[in-house]
Design a protein around this motif. Structure first.
Motif, PDB file in Angstrom:
ATOM      1  N   UNK A   1     -27.762 -35.848  91.776  1.00  0.00           N
ATOM      2  CA  UNK A   1     -26.390 -36.010  92.276  1.00  0.00           C
ATOM      3  C   UNK A   1     -26.016 -37.486  92.412  1.00  0.00           C
ATOM      4  N   UNK A   2     -26.944 -38.292  92.908  1.00  0.00           N
ATOM      5  CA  UNK A   2     -26.675 -39.724  93.058  1.00  0.00           C
ATOM      6  C   UNK A   2     -26.510 -40.378  91.695  1.00  0.00           C
ATOM      7  N   UNK A   3     -27.378 -40.024  90.751  1.00  0.00           N
ATOM      8  CA  UNK A   3     -27.310 -40.626  89.415  1.00  0.00           C
ATOM      9  C   UNK A   3     -25.985 -40.301  88.728  1.00  0.00           C
ATOM     10  N   UNK A   4     -25.512 -39.080  88.890  1.00  0.00           N
ATOM     11  CA  UNK A   4     -24.241 -38.703  88.263  1.00  0.00           C
ATOM     12  C   UNK A   4     -23.083 -39.500  88.855  1.00  0.00           C
ATOM     13  N   UNK A   5     -23.126 -39.736  90.144  1.00  0.00           N
ATOM     14  CA  UNK A   5     -22.090 -40.576  90.751  1.00  0.00           C
ATOM     15  C   UNK A   5     -22.202 -42.018  90.251  1.00  0.00           C
ATOM     16  N   UNK A   6     -23.426 -42.483  90.048  1.00  0.00           N
ATOM     17  CA  UNK A   6     -23.621 -43.836  89.515  1.00  0.00           C
ATOM     18  C   UNK A   6     -23.068 -43.942  88.101  1.00  0.00           C
ATOM     19  N   UNK A   7     -23.258 -42.901  87.300  1.00  0.00           N
ATOM     20  CA  UNK A   7     -22.701 -42.885  85.943  1.00  0.00           C
ATOM     21  C   UNK A   7     -21.193 -43.103  85.999  1.00  0.00           C
ATOM     22  N   UNK A   8     -20.524 -42.355  86.861  1.00  0.00           N
ATOM     23  CA  UNK A   8     -19.066 -42.477  87.000  1.00  0.00           C
ATOM     24  C   UNK A   8     -18.670 -43.902  87.371  1.00  0.00           C
ATOM     25  N   UNK A   9     -19.381 -44.477  88.336  1.00  0.00           N
ATOM     26  CA  UNK A   9     -19.004 -45.797  88.831  1.00  0.00           C
ATOM     27  C   UNK A   9     -19.326 -46.909  87.845  1.00  0.00           C
ATOM     28  N   UNK A  10     -20.422 -46.766  87.110  1.00  0.00           N
ATOM     29  CA  UNK A  10     -20.725 -47.760  86.075  1.00  0.00           C
ATOM     30  C   UNK A  10     -19.655 -47.736  84.981  1.00  0.00           C
ATOM     31  N   UNK A  11     -19.217 -46.544  84.599  1.00  0.00           N
ATOM     32  CA  UNK A  11     -18.177 -46.428  83.575  1.00  0.00           C
ATOM     33  C   UNK A  11     -16.878 -47.063  84.060  1.00  0.00           C
ATOM     34  N   UNK A  12     -16.552 -46.847  85.330  1.00  0.00           N
ATOM     35  CA  UNK A  12     -15.349 -47.462  85.898  1.00  0.00           C
ATOM     36  C   UNK A  12     -15.415 -48.985  85.833  1.00  0.00           C
ATOM     37  N   UNK A  13     -16.627 -49.531  85.868  1.00  0.00           N
ATOM     38  CA  UNK A  13     -16.800 -50.979  85.801  1.00  0.00           C
ATOM     39  C   UNK A  13     -16.896 -51.494  84.364  1.00  0.00           C
ATOM     40  N   UNK A  14     -16.780 -50.593  83.378  1.00  0.00           N
ATOM     41  CA  UNK A  14     -16.744 -51.010  81.989  1.00  0.00           C
ATOM     42  C   UNK A  14     -18.074 -50.968  81.255  1.00  0.00           C
ATOM     43  N   UNK A  15     -19.102 -50.399  81.895  1.00  0.00           N
ATOM     44  CA  UNK A  15     -20.398 -50.274  81.240  1.00  0.00           C
ATOM     45  C   UNK A  15     -20.434 -49.047  80.334  1.00  0.00           C
ATOM     46  N   UNK A  16     -21.323 -49.071  79.354  1.00  0.00           N
ATOM     47  CA  UNK A  16     -21.699 -47.840  78.665  1.00  0.00           C
ATOM     48  C   UNK A  16     -23.011 -47.375  79.284  1.00  0.00           C
ATOM     49  N   UNK A  17     -23.261 -46.074  79.226  1.00  0.00           N
ATOM     50  CA  UNK A  17     -24.399 -45.501  79.940  1.00  0.00           C
ATOM     51  C   UNK A  17     -25.260 -44.669  79.003  1.00  0.00           C
ATOM     52  N   UNK A  18     -26.564 -44.877  79.095  1.00  0.00           N
ATOM     53  CA  UNK A  18     -27.524 -43.967  78.471  1.00  0.00           C
ATOM     54  C   UNK A  18     -28.104 -43.137  79.612  1.00  0.00           C
ATOM     55  N   UNK A  19     -27.784 -41.854  79.614  1.00  0.00           N
ATOM     56  CA  UNK A  19     -28.222 -40.950  80.680  1.00  0.00           C
ATOM     57  C   UNK A  19     -29.391 -40.123  80.174  1.00  0.00           C
ATOM     58  N   UNK A  20     -30.554 -40.284  80.801  1.00  0.00           N
ATOM     59  CA  UNK A  20     -31.769 -39.644  80.299  1.00  0.00           C
ATOM     60  C   UNK A  20     -32.350 -38.695  81.343  1.00  0.00           C
ATOM     61  N   UNK A  21     -32.698 -37.503  80.893  1.00  0.00           N
ATOM     62  CA  UNK A  21     -33.229 -36.489  81.799  1.00  0.00           C
ATOM     63  C   UNK A  21     -33.890 -35.382  81.000  1.00  0.00           C
ATOM     64  N   UNK A  22     -34.729 -34.580  81.672  1.00  0.00           N
ATOM     65  CA  UNK A  22     -35.289 -33.402  81.009  1.00  0.00           C
ATOM     66  C   UNK A  22     -34.195 -32.368  80.753  1.00  0.00           C
ATOM     67  N   UNK A  23     -33.246 -32.267  81.688  1.00  0.00           N
ATOM     68  CA  UNK A  23     -32.190 -31.253  81.588  1.00  0.00           C
ATOM     69  C   UNK A  23     -30.964 -31.851  80.891  1.00  0.00           C
ATOM     70  N   UNK A  24     -31.030 -31.936  79.587  1.00  0.00           N
ATOM     71  CA  UNK A  24     -29.917 -32.532  78.844  1.00  0.00           C
ATOM     72  C   UNK A  24     -28.708 -31.608  78.799  1.00  0.00           C
TER      73      UNK A  24
END
Length: 243
Positions: free
Chosen positions: A17-40
Motif C-alpha cells: 500500500x505504501x509503495x503504490x502511494x509512492x508510485x503516485x507521488x513520484x509520478x506527480x513529481x515527474x519521475x518515471x517508475x519501474x514497479x517490481x513485485x511478484x504479483x505483477x
C-alpha cells in the motif's frame, strides 16, 4: 519533461500500500517508475486504474529468489536514479518462535533479499544515474521486545546494513536513507490490535519516501519520533517490561 530527461525510480516490493502511494507521488513529481513485485497482475491493474500508461513499467521481481537478482538488474530498461526497497513480510512472534519456516521467510524478505539486490545495485559503478537508495525499516528493530523480536531482528539487521551502505557510498555522492516506520494502515497489519491514534496512512508515509532528504534515519510522525527516541535511551530493565 520528455522521456529522455526523466529520472527513474525503481521500487522493489511495489505491491504494498505504501509503495503504490509512492508510485503516485513520484509520478506527480515527474519521475518515471519501474514497479517490481511478484504479483505483477495486481500492479498491472493498479497502473490501468490510474491511467499511468508508459510512466510505469511493471516487472516481475521475487526478493527471495536470490539467484535471479543479477539477471533482473542487468535487464532493467534503464538503470535507476533512486531505488526503494519496500518488500516486507510479517508473521506473529509466537508463530515465528514455533515455525522456523515463517521466521526464515521474514529473514529472506526483510533482510537477505534486500542485501542481495541492493549489493548488486550499489556495486554497479557504471550506473552514473544512481543518487539515492531508500530502505523501509521499522521501529520494531530499534530494541528487542518480547512481542515481536523475531520480526524486529530482521529490521534491525536491515537498518544496520543500510547504515554501513551509506558510509560505503558517500564517496560516490549516493545518499542512503532508512525509513523507520511505526504502525501503518496496510494489509500487513490487518487483524492486529493496534493503537488507533498511532496508525499512519500509507499516503503520509509515502510522502516521506518521496521527499527523503540528507538524514539517514527518517521517522515519520512526531509521536513516532518521540517513541523512537525513548526506545533508543530506555534502560534494559524497562524495555523488558514492554509488551
Amino acid at each position: 519533461m520528455n522521456q529522455s530527461t526523466k529520472k527513474t525510480v525503481l521500487i522493489l516490493g511495489a505491491n504494498s500500500d505504501v509503495a503504490k502511494q509512492a508510485i503516485k507521488q513520484y509520478i506527480e513529481k515527474g519521475f518515471s517508475v519501474i514497479a517490481a513485485s511478484r504479483n505483477t497482475k495486481s500492479l498491472d491493474e493498479f497502473v490501468q486504474e490510474n491511467n499511468f500508461g508508459s510512466k510505469v513499467k511493471v516487472l516481475s521481481f521475487d526478493s527471495v529468489d536470490f539467484d535471479s537478482h543479477q539477471k533482473f538488474y542487468d535487464e532493467l530498461p534503464i538503470k535507476p536514479h533512486i531505488v526503494v526497497y519496500a518488500a516486507g513480510f510479517l508473521i506473529d512472534n509466537e508463530k515465528a518462535l514455533n515455525d522456523f519456516n515463517g521466521a526464515q521467510q521474514m529473514m529472506f524478505v526483510n533482510y537477505m533479499g534486500a542485501v542481495s539486490i541492493l549489493n548488486i545495485i550499489a556495486t554497479d559503478k557504471n550506473n552514473k544515474n544512481l543518487k539515492r537508495i531508500i530502505g523501509l525499516s521499522s521501529l520494531s528493530g530499534v530494541r528487542g521486545r518480547k512481542s515481536n523480536f523475531v520480526y524486529g531482528s530482521t529490521k534491525a539487521a536491515f537498518t544496520t546494513y543500510l547504515a554501513g551502505l551509506r558510509q560505503e557510498l558517500v564517496s560516490r555522492n549516493i545518499k542512503v536513507n532508512a525509513l523507520v516506520i511505526g504502525y501503518i494502515r496496510t494489509k500487513i497489519n490487518e487483524g492486529l490490535q493496534l493503537n488507533e491514534s498511532l496508525i499512519m496512512e500509507p499516503e503520509y508515509v509515502a510522502k516521506h519516501i518521496v521527499n527523503a532528504g540528507n538524514s539517514f534515519t527518517i521517522v515519520p510522525n512526531f509521536k513516532w519520533k518521540l517513541i523512537y527516541l525513548i526506545l533508543k535511551v530506555l534502560p534494559e530493565v524497562l524495555v523488558a517490561k514492554l509488551p
